[in-house]
Design an enzyme around this catalytic site. Structure first.
Site, short mmCIF file in Angstrom:
data_model
loop_
_atom_site.label_atom_id
_atom_site.label_comp_id
_atom_site.label_asym_id
_atom_site.label_seq_id
_atom_site.Cartn_x
_atom_site.Cartn_y
_atom_site.Cartn_z
CG ASP A 47 -2.03 -1.01 1.12
OD1 ASP A 47 -2.73 -0.98 0.08
OD2 ASP A 47 -2.21 -1.82 2.04
CG ASP A 193 -7.12 -3.51 -0.49
OD1 ASP A 193 -6.90 -4.01 0.64
OD2 ASP A 193 -6.42 -2.61 -1.00
C1 DX5 Z 1 -6.56 0.34 2.78
C2 DX5 Z 1 -5.52 -0.55 2.15
C3 DX5 Z 1 -5.70 -2.01 2.45
C4 DX5 Z 1 -5.66 -2.34 3.89
C5 DX5 Z 1 -5.55 -3.84 4.14
O1 DX5 Z 1 -6.26 1.67 2.50
O2 DX5 Z 1 -5.56 -0.41 0.76
O3 DX5 Z 1 -4.77 -2.76 1.68
O4 DX5 Z 1 -4.65 -1.70 4.58
O5 DX5 Z 1 -5.43 -4.04 5.49
P1 DX5 Z 1 -6.53 -4.76 6.37
O6 DX5 Z 1 -6.57 -6.19 5.91
O7 DX5 Z 1 -6.04 -4.57 7.73
O8 DX5 Z 1 -7.85 -4.06 6.14
ZN ZN Z 2 -4.48 -1.87 -0.54
#
Ligand code: DX5
Ligand code: ZN
Length: 247
Positions: A47, A193
């Site tokens: 990310d 996601d």
């Molecule tokens: C949100 C991100 C995700 C997220 C995934 O902005 O794009 O990829 O951090 O993390 P979890 O699984 O903790 O929601």
């Molecule tokens: Zn993401």
């Protein structure tokens, strides 16, 4: 560039997890990556946040380059105006690059130019182009760019932070997206996601996506290896159940 090698690999392996690195221990990144390899993870979801598109700032090309791993780098760009920036992420070793529909004035052009660029890791592997949609963005925005992408990521949380709760309307959005892709006569990978944890990952598999991003449920600061194995096994079992029900 619809049929890149990565596209074919992922189509064959679907559904599979892409592990979000946001809550990994960055000071022990090498060993965290090894654990993911050991667990059988194939995709690492990175990310990238620029402090403008969303409030946090995370990592950029130098860290992505420093990640020595055979796993595919699935780079999710939550950055403003990505057009002139995507090249540096490819040079850093991204295999899959996802830009946000809301992030710039030239999204078609960004996807189009990504389609002409080469994978820096293996020139014959191709680059997988993704478009991400925030939970409040209509699915129809993919219509004018559907010829210039191989994957659509539906965010099931608002972008910016790990550990949020899965937004239930995502299920209806997946149904709508599948219909739109089918009616366009295309084969596009669907990713989901955000907010995918141990207690809802089987339900998410039943919604029919190809790529399931799970971050903080794996990198929980305790048992990432076991968590990743659990997620892979749960996805495989849930997919078998769905296939049985379909036939
Ligand atoms: C949100 C991100 C995700 C997220 C995934 O902005 O794009 O990829 O951090 O993390 P979890 O699984 O903790 O929601
Ligand atoms: Zn993401």
């Amino acid at each position: 560039m619809q049929n890149t090698n990565i596209f074919n690999e992922l189509r064959k392996a679907s559904p599979l997890i892409s592990v979000g690195m946001l809550t990994a221990d960055l000071l022990s990144l090498g060993s965290e990556l090894k654990l993911m390899e050991q667990a059988g993870v194939k995709l690492l979801h990175i990310d990238v946040m620029d402090g403008c598109f969303c409030p946090m700032m995370t990592v950029g090309p130098p860290l992505i380059k420093a990640m020595k791993t055979p796993l595919l780098k699935d780079v999710h760009l939550m950055i403003d105006e990505p057009l002139d920036k995507v090249e540096s992420y490819l040079a850093a070793g991204a295999d899959m690059i996802t830009v946000h529909a809301e992030s710039g004035m030239h999204i078609h052009q960004t996807l189009q130019s990504l389609g002409k660029m080469a994978n820096a890791n293996h020139s014959d592997r191709g680059v997988l182009r993704g478009l991400a949609l925030n939970p409040g963005t209509p699915i129809e925005v993919i219509e004018p760019v559907i010829d210039e992408l191989e994957m659509v990521f539906l965010l099931a949380v608002n972008p910016g932070f790990a550990g949020q709760k899965f937004i239930p309307s995502t299920e209806q959005r997946i149904i709508k997206l599948k219909k739109l892709i089918r009616e366009a006569g295309k084969d596009v990978l669907i990713g989901v996601d955000g907010g995918i944890k141990k207690d809802n990952i089987a339900d998410v598999v039943a919604m029919g996506p190809d790529i399931i991003v799970t971050g903080s449920a794996v990198f929980d600061g305790k048992t990432p290896l076991e968590n990743a194995k659990y997620m892979i096994e749960t996805v495989d079992n849930a997919a078998k159940t769905c296939n049985k029900e379909d036939s």
